[in-house]
Design an enzyme around this catalytic site. Structure first.
Site, short mmCIF file in Angstrom:
data_model
loop_
_atom_site.label_atom_id
_atom_site.label_comp_id
_atom_site.label_asym_id
_atom_site.label_seq_id
_atom_site.Cartn_x
_atom_site.Cartn_y
_atom_site.Cartn_z
CE1 TYR A 82 -4.31 1.40 0.31
CE2 TYR A 82 -3.26 2.92 1.83
CZ TYR A 82 -4.33 2.57 1.03
OH TYR A 82 -5.43 3.40 0.97
N GLY A 83 1.75 1.37 -1.01
CA GLY A 83 2.66 2.52 -1.10
C GLY A 83 2.14 3.57 -2.05
CD GLU A 93 14.17 -1.23 -4.33
OE1 GLU A 93 13.55 -1.11 -5.38
OE2 GLU A 93 14.24 -0.32 -3.46
CG HIS A 135 8.75 -0.91 -13.68
ND1 HIS A 135 8.98 -0.72 -15.03
CD2 HIS A 135 9.92 -0.59 -13.07
CE1 HIS A 135 10.22 -0.30 -15.21
NE2 HIS A 135 10.82 -0.21 -14.04
CG ASP A 155 10.36 3.41 -16.05
OD1 ASP A 155 9.57 4.36 -16.01
OD2 ASP A 155 10.96 2.96 -15.06
CD GLU A 158 15.42 33.85 -16.39
OE1 GLU A 158 14.96 34.80 -15.75
OE2 GLU A 158 14.96 33.46 -17.49
CB SER A 175 8.35 37.51 -26.31
OG SER A 175 9.72 37.13 -26.20
P1 NDP Z 1 6.63 2.07 -2.64
O1 NDP Z 1 8.08 2.35 -2.49
O2 NDP Z 1 5.68 3.19 -2.39
O3 NDP Z 1 6.33 0.84 -1.65
C1 NDP Z 1 5.19 0.03 -1.77
C2 NDP Z 1 4.88 -0.74 -0.49
O4 NDP Z 1 5.74 -1.88 -0.37
C3 NDP Z 1 5.00 0.06 0.79
O5 NDP Z 1 3.88 -0.23 1.60
C4 NDP Z 1 6.27 -0.50 1.38
O6 NDP Z 1 6.35 -0.35 2.77
C5 NDP Z 1 6.14 -1.96 1.00
N1 NDP Z 1 7.41 -2.71 1.16
C6 NDP Z 1 8.67 -2.25 1.07
N2 NDP Z 1 9.57 -3.23 1.27
C7 NDP Z 1 8.84 -4.35 1.51
C8 NDP Z 1 9.18 -5.69 1.81
N3 NDP Z 1 10.45 -6.09 1.89
N4 NDP Z 1 8.17 -6.58 1.99
C9 NDP Z 1 6.89 -6.20 1.88
N5 NDP Z 1 6.49 -4.94 1.60
C10 NDP Z 1 7.46 -4.02 1.42
O7 NDP Z 1 6.38 1.45 -4.09
P2 NDP Z 1 5.83 2.17 -5.40
O8 NDP Z 1 4.35 2.35 -5.25
O9 NDP Z 1 6.67 3.34 -5.75
O10 NDP Z 1 6.14 1.06 -6.50
C11 NDP Z 1 5.32 -0.12 -6.64
C12 NDP Z 1 5.39 -0.56 -8.08
O11 NDP Z 1 4.81 0.46 -8.91
C13 NDP Z 1 6.80 -0.78 -8.62
O12 NDP Z 1 6.78 -1.86 -9.51
C14 NDP Z 1 7.10 0.51 -9.37
O13 NDP Z 1 8.06 0.37 -10.40
C15 NDP Z 1 5.73 0.79 -9.95
N6 NDP Z 1 5.51 2.17 -10.36
C16 NDP Z 1 5.73 3.17 -9.46
C17 NDP Z 1 5.48 4.48 -9.81
C18 NDP Z 1 5.60 5.59 -8.80
O14 NDP Z 1 5.14 6.67 -9.09
N7 NDP Z 1 6.17 5.39 -7.63
C19 NDP Z 1 5.04 4.85 -11.18
C20 NDP Z 1 4.74 3.71 -12.01
C21 NDP Z 1 5.00 2.42 -11.60
P3 NDP Z 1 7.55 0.53 3.47
O15 NDP Z 1 7.77 1.75 2.64
O16 NDP Z 1 7.07 0.78 4.84
O17 NDP Z 1 8.77 -0.34 3.44
#
Ligand code: NDP
Length: 346
Positions: A25-26, A83, A107, A190, A225, A252
């Site tokens: 839920y990021g 990652e 992605h 990307d 600027e 302009s």
């Molecule tokens: P986030 O960095 O926001 O993290 C997503 C969630 O994963 C968070 O709740 C995080 O919790 C959790 N998390 C982190 N490490 C672990 C772990 N080891 N085990 C379980 N959960 C974990 O991710 P994004 O939303 O940025 O990216 C998600 C996908 O979306 C990726 O594939 C990315 O390439 C893709 N994407 C992202 C974009 C963007 O704007 N960010 C745009 C288009 C695609 P916590 O942070 O507390 O560790």
């Protein structure tokens, strides 16, 4: 011929009655979960025990562990950072896959470079927003929608494309348009933007700052600027609205004449830029970059940390802070945004 899908190509009935599991839920997960729910789909969130879990609960979702959500959902959105995704997939998602389930990526990276190899018996699709999470939500609410790259990587059910398009529609993406590409091409484009266009553009900006500051202009005036006033950001928006060349007409005559006539002076940078960009493209396509980034990860994270420390100590960072404070840049945005910042530095 490029295929682009819109709302009329998608039907939510293709996923009606199924449960979406948002795994992570990021940035993307929170936005996508809300859009899917608002489109009438059943959503369960799987997240580790952290502040994002609390946020999902506050947002009214049922939140369980990642394995439990993977077991309960039939439409699995894998939205953890790229990652850590292979590890999360292998341990917490793969054991719960079954025929008929669908795995959706935002992605193509892990599939394209072989870090995740899903079984033949599930559908594997890509819905990759060309938009940060906050924009995914805002453009859903505004009704504009957001563009995505989509792919059917594996069609086990014979309905993978219909399911993918239904999900893209529920997310609000077919409203704007979904362009079909392979997972590898999406990942390559990307990474190219990040590794070739970004650094080259950054060099141009740094060279312009150095040239003007060395010539004696106050750094605050130079930054204002070049980009801190927001004029550059506005012009970039116009690239989208009007086109890269036609947006010139907003400026302009003096500006237009100066820009067009002096552009020629920079043409001889093309061969060197192209050579470097081809090198980056080749590294990406061959998997050399992916291999590099997946090897000795701790060392790479230390490299990022060191680079950030150096950035923090550069005069540019101090000049930016002083100029932003003096012109109250960002104050309004900070007041507008809720608990989750609009774009999160990571
Ligand atoms: P986030 O960095 O926001 O993290 C997503 C969630 O994963 C968070 O709740 C995080 O919790 C959790 N998390 C982190 N490490 C672990 C772990 N080891 N085990 C379980 N959960 C974990 O991710 P994004 O939303 O940025 O990216 C998600 C996908 O979306 C990726 O594939 C990315 O390439 C893709 N994407 C992202 C974009 C963007 O704007 N960010 C745009 C288009 C695609 P916590 O942070 O507390 O560790």
């Amino acid at each position: 011929m490029t295929t682009i899908y819109h709302d009329e190509d998608a039907n939510l009935d293709a996923v009606r009655g199924e449960t979406v599991a948002i795994l992570g839920y990021g940035n993307q997960g929170s936005a996508q979960a809300k859009n899917l729910r608002d489109s009438g789909l059943a959503v369960v969130v799987g997240n580790i025990d952290d502040s994002y879990r609390d946020e999902a609960q506050r947002d009214g979702f049922e939140v369980v562990s990642i394995p439990e959500a993977a077991a309960r959902g039939s439409l699995l959105f894998l939205l953890v950072p790229d990652e850590v995704m292979p590890e999360v997939y292998t341990r917490q998602v793969a054991p719960y896959l079954a025929p008929g389930k669908l795995l959706c990526f935002a992605h193509g990276y892990n599939i394209a470079f072989g870090f995740i190899d899903p079984p033949e018996f599930i559908d594997v699709v890509l819905i990759a927003p060309r938009m940060i999470g906050a924009g995914v939500r805002q453009s859903y609410l505004s009704g504009e929608g957001f563009a995505s790259f989509v792919a059917v990587h594996h069609d086990a059910t014979g309905r993978a494309r219909q399911r993918m398009l239904a999900l893209a529609k529920a997310l609000g993406s077919t409203r704007a348009g979904c362009l079909e590409l392979s997972m590898k091409d999406e990942a390559t484009l990307d990474l190219f933007t990040e590794q070739a266009f970004g650094p080259a553009f950054g060099r141009v900006l740094m060279t312009a700052i150095d040239t003007l500051v060395e010539a004696g202009y106050p750094p605050e005036a130079v930054l204002l600027e070049l980009y801190l006033s927001g004029e550059l950001a506005y012009s970039f928006l116009q690239l989208r609205e009007l086109g890269a060349l036609r947006q010139h007409a907003l400026h302009s005559h003096t500006s237009q004449y100066g820009t067009i006539s002096r552009s020629l002076r920079y043409f001889d940078l093309d061969p060197i830029l192209k050579e470097k960009m081809r090198e980056s493209l080749e590294e990406i396509r061959s998997g050399a970059f992916a291999h590099e980034w997946s090897t000795n990860r701790e060392e790479k994270l230390e490299f990022i940390k060191k680079a950030r420390e150096i950035q923090a100590s550069l005069p540019l960072t101090r000049w930016e802070e002083e100029t932003r404070r003096a012109f109250r840049i960002g104050e309004a945005a900070a007041k507008r945004s809720g608990p989750r910042p609009q774009a999160q530095p990571r």
